[in-house]
Write a protein that holds these residues in place. Structure first.
Motif, PDB file in Angstrom:
ATOM      1  N   SER A 162     -40.794 -27.489 -45.699  1.00 25.01           N
ATOM      2  CA  SER A 162     -41.593 -26.861 -46.753  1.00 25.01           C
ATOM      3  C   SER A 162     -43.082 -26.940 -46.475  1.00 25.01           C
ATOM      4  CB  SER A 162     -41.301 -27.521 -48.099  1.00 25.01           C
ATOM      5  OG  SER A 162     -41.767 -28.863 -48.097  1.00 25.01           O
ATOM      6  N   ASP A 163     -43.474 -27.802 -45.532  1.00 25.42           N
ATOM      7  CA  ASP A 163     -44.886 -28.024 -45.224  1.00 25.42           C
ATOM      8  C   ASP A 163     -45.688 -28.382 -46.472  1.00 25.42           C
ATOM      9  OD1 ASP A 163     -47.783 -26.509 -43.933  1.00 25.42           O
ATOM     10  OD2 ASP A 163     -46.706 -28.132 -42.969  1.00 25.42           O
ATOM     11  N   GLY A 164     -45.048 -29.048 -47.376  1.00 23.96           N
ATOM     12  CA  GLY A 164     -45.709 -29.396 -48.636  1.00 23.96           C
ATOM     13  C   GLY A 164     -46.706 -30.511 -48.465  1.00 23.96           C
ATOM     14  N   PRO A 165     -47.483 -30.785 -49.505  1.00 21.67           N
ATOM     15  CA  PRO A 165     -48.488 -31.838 -49.429  1.00 21.67           C
ATOM     16  C   PRO A 165     -47.890 -33.231 -49.318  1.00 21.67           C
ATOM     17  CG  PRO A 165     -48.298 -30.984 -51.677  1.00 21.67           C
ATOM     18  CD  PRO A 165     -47.435 -30.125 -50.823  1.00 21.67           C
TER      19      PRO A 165
ATOM     20  N   THR B 123     -49.602 -18.744 -44.071  1.00 21.30           N
ATOM     21  CA  THR B 123     -50.703 -18.169 -44.843  1.00 21.30           C
ATOM     22  C   THR B 123     -50.571 -18.582 -46.305  1.00 21.30           C
ATOM     23  OG1 THR B 123     -49.452 -16.165 -45.360  1.00 21.30           O
ATOM     24  CG2 THR B 123     -50.758 -16.165 -43.309  1.00 21.30           C
ATOM     25  N   GLU B 124     -51.593 -18.276 -47.057  1.00 24.92           N
ATOM     26  CA  GLU B 124     -51.566 -18.591 -48.486  1.00 24.92           C
ATOM     27  C   GLU B 124     -50.405 -17.894 -49.190  1.00 24.92           C
ATOM     28  OE1 GLU B 124     -55.846 -18.837 -47.034  1.00 24.92           O
ATOM     29  OE2 GLU B 124     -54.116 -17.512 -46.739  1.00 24.92           O
TER      30      GLU B 124
ATOM     31  N   GLU C  66     -48.984  -6.780 -51.859  1.00 30.35           N
ATOM     32  CA  GLU C  66     -49.286  -7.075 -53.257  1.00 30.35           C
ATOM     33  C   GLU C  66     -48.108  -7.710 -53.997  1.00 30.35           C
ATOM     34  OE1 GLU C  66     -51.880  -3.800 -51.762  1.00 30.35           O
ATOM     35  OE2 GLU C  66     -49.728  -4.213 -51.736  1.00 30.35           O
ATOM     36  N   HIS C  67     -46.903  -7.468 -53.495  1.00 29.41           N
ATOM     37  CA  HIS C  67     -45.717  -8.022 -54.168  1.00 29.41           C
ATOM     38  C   HIS C  67     -45.702  -9.540 -54.178  1.00 29.41           C
ATOM     39  CE1 HIS C  67     -44.724  -7.336 -49.893  1.00 29.41           C
ATOM     40  NE2 HIS C  67     -44.113  -8.498 -49.994  1.00 29.41           N
ATOM     41  N   PHE C  68     -46.522 -10.158 -53.332  1.00 22.32           N
ATOM     42  CA  PHE C  68     -46.569 -11.622 -53.335  1.00 22.32           C
ATOM     43  C   PHE C  68     -47.250 -12.168 -54.589  1.00 22.32           C
ATOM     44  CE2 PHE C  68     -45.935 -11.360 -48.636  1.00 22.32           C
ATOM     45  CZ  PHE C  68     -44.867 -12.240 -48.559  1.00 22.32           C
ATOM     46  N   TRP C  69     -48.004 -11.318 -55.285  1.00 23.85           N
ATOM     47  CA  TRP C  69     -48.727 -11.860 -56.441  1.00 23.85           C
ATOM     48  C   TRP C  69     -48.788 -10.927 -57.647  1.00 23.85           C
ATOM     49  CZ3 TRP C  69     -51.454 -10.683 -51.845  1.00 23.85           C
ATOM     50  CH2 TRP C  69     -52.250  -9.539 -51.904  1.00 23.85           C
ATOM     51  N   ASP C  70     -48.276  -9.686 -57.558  1.00 22.70           N
ATOM     52  CA  ASP C  70     -48.470  -8.751 -58.662  1.00 22.70           C
ATOM     53  C   ASP C  70     -47.319  -8.733 -59.666  1.00 22.70           C
ATOM     54  OD1 ASP C  70     -46.441  -7.383 -57.415  1.00 22.70           O
ATOM     55  OD2 ASP C  70     -47.604  -5.551 -57.036  1.00 22.70           O
ATOM     56  N   GLY C  71     -46.371  -9.667 -59.519  1.00 23.75           N
ATOM     57  CA  GLY C  71     -45.264  -9.743 -60.461  1.00 23.75           C
ATOM     58  C   GLY C  71     -44.052  -8.931 -60.071  1.00 23.75           C
ATOM     59  N   THR C  72     -44.116  -8.192 -58.976  1.00 29.04           N
ATOM     60  CA  THR C  72     -42.971  -7.407 -58.506  1.00 29.04           C
ATOM     61  C   THR C  72     -41.821  -8.343 -58.157  1.00 29.04           C
ATOM     62  OG1 THR C  72     -44.438  -5.737 -57.567  1.00 29.04           O
ATOM     63  CG2 THR C  72     -42.180  -5.770 -56.742  1.00 29.04           C
ATOM     64  N   GLU C  73     -40.624  -7.964 -58.553  1.00 29.29           N
ATOM     65  CA  GLU C  73     -39.449  -8.766 -58.221  1.00 29.29           C
ATOM     66  C   GLU C  73     -39.034  -8.463 -56.777  1.00 29.29           C
ATOM     67  OE1 GLU C  73     -38.078 -11.068 -59.969  1.00 29.29           O
ATOM     68  OE2 GLU C  73     -39.255 -10.802 -61.774  1.00 29.29           O
ATOM     69  N   PHE C  74     -39.905  -8.864 -55.853  1.00 30.06           N
ATOM     70  CA  PHE C  74     -39.724  -8.490 -54.456  1.00 30.06           C
ATOM     71  C   PHE C  74     -38.378  -8.937 -53.898  1.00 30.06           C
ATOM     72  CE2 PHE C  74     -40.370  -9.899 -49.970  1.00 30.06           C
ATOM     73  CZ  PHE C  74     -40.441  -8.647 -49.398  1.00 30.06           C
ATOM     74  N   TRP C  75     -38.009 -10.170 -54.199  1.00 30.02           N
ATOM     75  CA  TRP C  75     -36.807 -10.714 -53.581  1.00 30.02           C
ATOM     76  C   TRP C  75     -35.531 -10.135 -54.193  1.00 30.02           C
ATOM     77  CZ3 TRP C  75     -38.347 -12.426 -49.304  1.00 30.02           C
ATOM     78  CH2 TRP C  75     -39.575 -13.039 -49.187  1.00 30.02           C
TER      79      TRP C  75
ATOM     80  N   ALA D  71     -45.081 -18.227 -51.754  1.00 27.28           N
ATOM     81  CA  ALA D  71     -43.734 -17.691 -51.960  1.00 27.28           C
ATOM     82  C   ALA D  71     -42.707 -18.813 -52.068  1.00 27.28           C
ATOM     83  CB  ALA D  71     -43.373 -16.747 -50.826  1.00 27.28           C
ATOM     84  N   GLY D  72     -42.871 -19.856 -51.263  1.00 26.82           N
ATOM     85  CA  GLY D  72     -42.028 -21.038 -51.391  1.00 26.82           C
ATOM     86  C   GLY D  72     -40.576 -20.844 -51.024  1.00 26.82           C
ATOM     87  N   VAL D  73     -40.270 -19.836 -50.211  1.00 26.42           N
ATOM     88  CA  VAL D  73     -38.865 -19.555 -49.889  1.00 26.42           C
ATOM     89  C   VAL D  73     -38.589 -19.614 -48.390  1.00 26.42           C
ATOM     90  CG1 VAL D  73     -38.540 -18.136 -51.946  1.00 26.42           C
ATOM     91  CG2 VAL D  73     -39.291 -17.067 -49.812  1.00 26.42           C
TER      92      VAL D  73
END
Length: 275
Positions: free
Chosen positions: A272-275, A210-211, A106-115, A216-218
């Motif tokens: 980055s596998d970006g578009p 994954t999504e 959930e830390h990927f999207w719930d606003g937790t300062e995971f990093w 996360a972009g890191v």
């Protein structure tokens, strides 16, 4: 004809991500694939990411398999047992079970300062609960529900999606312990199932696009894997008449690719596998 024509698989947590990729990998080999997850068409979103079990099932069918969607919250044992019972009632068999559902992300999207977290004492305790209830326990309960059918057949494959975090001291306490428990579960299951001709393995993907990982972009994605590459690894194991040689052990998606000769249908384009 696909290598898995006539085979029946169940993939948990398959609305998106690794689970969806595994379902697609099995589907492109002709399997009937039952996919479970909480995200359903027209329902309340469970994460910020798109994807439902119905969409995954449709894509499985489009690839040449037969996809069947079951909405299931694997934190609820009764829902889990009902999902397995429905599949067995409809098909009369179960050849492949992939325990992929997991909690604690959930830390990927719930606003937790995971990093910014440093030390297990800074991590919310309920993340441990999520990983063990929606992950380790869900894997166990689904396997308990599925094993009698496989034992009666005298064949089958159980795959627990795990991680090399199981052996890393810097993986985070909750995550590392949960993945280590997943691996020990496979070792013990493999021992008990061996005489019945049923294999159990822990599968270590590499870094998978994954999504959540993309959002996360890191991460450096230059050596990453697509979700469907993991699906091809599972399909190769399921089609291997000598899969029992792996039972109770860890297998890695990249090494399986080298052994079986399959490739990633969606290789990375750059860091980055970006578009």
């Amino acid at each position: 004809m696909g290598t898995l024509d006539g085979k029946v698989a169940l993939v948990t947590g398959a609305s998106r991500g690794v689970g969806k990729g595994i379902a697609l990998g099995l589907g492109e080999q002709g399997a009937t694939v039952y996919v479970t997850g909480r995200a359903e068409a027209g329902g309340t979103p469970t994460t910020p990411f798109a994807g439902t079990v119905q969409e995954t099932a449709e894509e499985v069918t489009a690839l040449g398999g037969r996809g069947v969607a079951i909405v299931c919250d694997h934190r609820d044992d009764e829902q889990t047992r009902n999902a397995v019972a429905r599949m067995v009632a409809e098909t009369g068999r179960l050849d492949v079970l992939v325990n992929n559902v997991w909690g604690g992300y959930e830390h990927f999207w719930d606003g937790t300062e995971f990093w910014l977290e440093r030390g297990f004492w800074t991590v919310p305790v309920d993340r441990w609960d999520s990983m063990f209830q929606a992950g380790v326990r869900a894997h166990y309960v689904t396997s308990v529900a599925a094993a009698p059918t496989m034992v009666a057949q005298g064949s089958g494959l159980i795959v627990n999606v795990s991680s090399d975090a199981a052996g890393k001291d810097d993986a985070g306490v909750s995550y590392g312990v949960a993945k280590a428990a997943t691996d020990r579960m496979v070792a013990c299951m493999g021992h008990e199932l061996r005489e019945h001709g049923v294999a159990a393995v822990s599968l270590y993907p590499g870094l998978v696009r994954t999504e959540s990982v993309l959002r996360a972009g890191v991460f450096d994605l230059s050596d990453s894997e697509s979700p469907q590459f993991i699906g091809r690894a599972v399909a190769a194991l399921a089609a291997d008449p000598d899969v029992m040689r792996f039972t109770g052990h860890v297998v890695r998606s990249a090494e399986l690719g080298r052994q079986y000769g399959f490739t990633d249908p969606h290789p990375p384009r750059g860091p980055s596998d970006g578009p």
